[in-house]
Design a protein around this motif. Structure first.
Motif, PDB file in Angstrom:
ATOM      1  N   LEU A 164       6.601  -1.666  -1.980  1.00  8.87           N
ATOM      2  CA  LEU A 164       6.065  -1.964  -3.410  1.00  8.87           C
ATOM      3  C   LEU A 164       5.986  -2.474  -4.733  1.00  8.87           C
ATOM      4  CD1 LEU A 164       5.392   2.143  -3.085  1.00  8.87           C
ATOM      5  CD2 LEU A 164       4.040  -0.059  -2.080  1.00  8.87           C
TER       6      LEU A 164
ATOM      7  N   LYS B 123       8.577   0.794   2.701  1.00  9.89           N
ATOM      8  CA  LYS B 123       7.439   0.021   2.303  1.00  9.89           C
ATOM      9  C   LYS B 123       7.950  -0.861   0.883  1.00  9.89           C
ATOM     10  CE  LYS B 123       3.529   3.040   2.878  1.00  9.89           C
ATOM     11  NZ  LYS B 123       2.906   2.220   4.125  1.00  9.89           N
TER      12      LYS B 123
ATOM     13  N   TRP C  49       0.970  -1.216  -0.127  1.00 13.49           N
ATOM     14  CA  TRP C  49       0.014  -0.392   0.649  1.00 13.49           C
ATOM     15  C   TRP C  49       0.904   1.059  -0.138  1.00 13.49           C
ATOM     16  CZ3 TRP C  49      -1.718   2.659   5.150  1.00 13.49           C
ATOM     17  CH2 TRP C  49      -0.848   2.192   6.332  1.00 13.49           C
ATOM     18  N   ASN C  50       0.281   2.024  -0.827  1.00 14.18           N
ATOM     19  CA  ASN C  50       1.530   3.400  -1.231  1.00 14.18           C
ATOM     20  C   ASN C  50       0.772   4.667  -0.372  1.00 14.18           C
ATOM     21  OD1 ASN C  50      -0.853   4.425  -2.420  1.00 14.18           O
ATOM     22  ND2 ASN C  50       0.006   4.479  -3.730  1.00 14.18           N
ATOM     23  N   ASN C  51       0.798   5.489   0.076  1.00  8.95           N
ATOM     24  CA  ASN C  51       1.169   6.828   1.186  1.00  8.95           C
ATOM     25  C   ASN C  51      -0.313   7.624   0.711  1.00  8.95           C
ATOM     26  OD1 ASN C  51       3.596   6.511   2.680  1.00  8.95           O
ATOM     27  ND2 ASN C  51       4.524   7.256   1.160  1.00  8.95           N
TER      28      ASN C  51
END
Ligand SMILES: [Zn+2]
Length: 432
Positions: A324, A322, A214-216
């Protein structure tokens, strides 16, 4: 707040020497107790004694997902079953999944690691935690659970699914923390909104999310919808489960890897060469304290970057960005790891199918969907009265996908040669 100040703020040079000491111990243990490691070290002509520093690790062979499968179910265990108190497993058809054992001490360490994560998120014994990670063979639910109890928080063992009930409990029990996959949180917010709930008026203040990329932008969306702070949690069932790395409230930029229990390296996924800290590459983990099934240089397939700059929270442990991207074809669908080969393994076991198929993954609302189209063979196609037969095959595929992989699939059979063999077998339309 820091759960274990002594270990989490240890000076870097002390961490490094602790790592070397623990690494030497674990190498001795696996070399003498796990046939697979004895053989792989011997083939690589390396002995535990040869490893005198972290830099020597490159002499050690990698452990891969295939090695886990080849040694199914207990081939990589380092202790007798009488010392094992818990078994978890990854999803997969029989013989293709992997099993993970835990001794009593492993469970204690795992609980402490999760406790560290929760405290890093500002959670205390005064919090009520709605744990919507799946309970069962998957490590997410129980892993989180024991850590939450360790810090004395009140845990609601919801597990995944049943959005209406989740929402009712969110309203009635007033949890201050929610743990789930990020897409499931989004789904709950959508369902709640449709029922006329104001998600921001709930007592929730923190969300801990993981088990899928999940990204920002998604973080911002979740934070806005619930009016909470959303933090990232990292863990792999193969290594120990959730609690390997956690984002701290103060830094919110990368997750601290608990280096007193794991060594993390980044490698070039093509050549296997170790990259300097800070360069993007495939994450490789070595467990330093796990008793039941230690892993040496496990190639995760996750692509990330290590952050060496000191963090304002005071923790000295290195951080990872993170995740991704993947270095392989693994898909993560609603938090479940799936390889195309696992889908193929299901299809080849069903009579009447051609091996040609196409998977389309999309996100409808907040949830992932999987459509599976499979070609039937000429024989089934030409049989009279075969519509019922075809429906039966569709149901069987859907059932096997659910039973073996834990994934709900919409299955459609198509005529021979309908799918172009040259087309991509996997079409992922989701944005991460
Ligand atoms: Zn920090």
């Amino acid at each position: 707040m820091i759960y274990n100040e002594e270990f989490e703020t240890m000076p870097r040079d002390v961490i490094k020497s602790l790592q070397v000491k623990r690494l030497q111990q674990v190498l001795e243990r696996v070399y003498h107790n796990v046939g697979f490691y004895k053989k792989s070290f011997d083939t690589a002509k390396v002995k535990p004694d040869d490893i005198k520093a972290i830099a020597d690790m490159k002499k050690l062979p990698f452990t891969t997902r295939k090695d886990l499968r080849d040694n199914y179910p207990f081939g990589l265990f380092c202790v007798p079953m009488s010392n094992i108190v818990r078994l978890h497993a990854s999803s997969g058809t029989s013989g293709k999944s992997a099993v993970f054992g835990y001794t009593k001490r492993d469970i204690e360490i795992w609980s402490e690691l999760v406790a560290r994560c929760l405290v890093a998120a500002g959670i205390t014994k005064n919090d009520i935690i709605q744990n919507a990670f799946g309970y069962g063979l998957f490590t997410g639910g129980l892993g989180l659970h024991y850590g939450a109890e360790k810090i004395g928080a009140s845990v609601i063992p919801m597990s995944g699914g049943d959005a209406k009930r989740q929402l009712m409990i969110l309203q009635d029990f007033g949890p201050t923390v929610i743990c789930s996959t990020p897409s499931y949180a989004l789904h709950l917010a959508e369902e709640g909104k449709a029922m006329g709930m104001d998600m921001r008026s709930l007592k929730l203040r923190v969300g801990i999310f993981g088990a899928e990329p999940w990204n920002n932008a998604l973080r911002d969306e979740i934070e806005k919808l619930f009016g909470i702070t959303a933090l990232d949690l990292f863990g792999l069932s193969e290594v120990i489960g959730p609690g390997m790395a956690m984002e701290c409230l103060e830094g919110r930029n990368g997750m601290h890897v608990f280096e007193d229990h794991f060594i993390v390296e980044t490698i070039n996924p093509k050549t296997g060469e170790v990259l300097p800290e800070g360069e993007e590459g495939e994450l490789v983990f070595t467990t330093l304290t796990k008793e039941a099934n230690p892993l040496i240089r496990y190639r995760t397939g996750d692509i990330s970057r290590l952050i060496t700059e000191p963090c304002r929270c005071g923790r000295s442990h290195i951080k990872m960005e993170k995740v991704l991207k993947r270095s392989d074809d693994m898909l993560i669908i609603r938090g479940i790891n799936v390889f195309p080969a696992q889908i193929e393994a299901i299809l080849v076991n069903i009579e009447g199918l051609e091996p040609t198929y196409q998977v389309i993954i999309d996100r409808v609302g907040a949830l992932d969907t999987l459509d599976l189209q499979v070609e039937v063979n000429d024989k089934i196609c030409s049989d009279a009265g075969s519509i019922k037969e075809l429906q039966k095959i569709e149901q069987r595929i859907a059932k096997d996908m659910k039973d073996f992989l834990g994934i709900a699939a919409r299955v459609k059979l198509v005529q021979p040669n309908m799918l172009q063999k040259a087309d991509a077998k996997i079409i992922d339309k989701r944005r991460i």
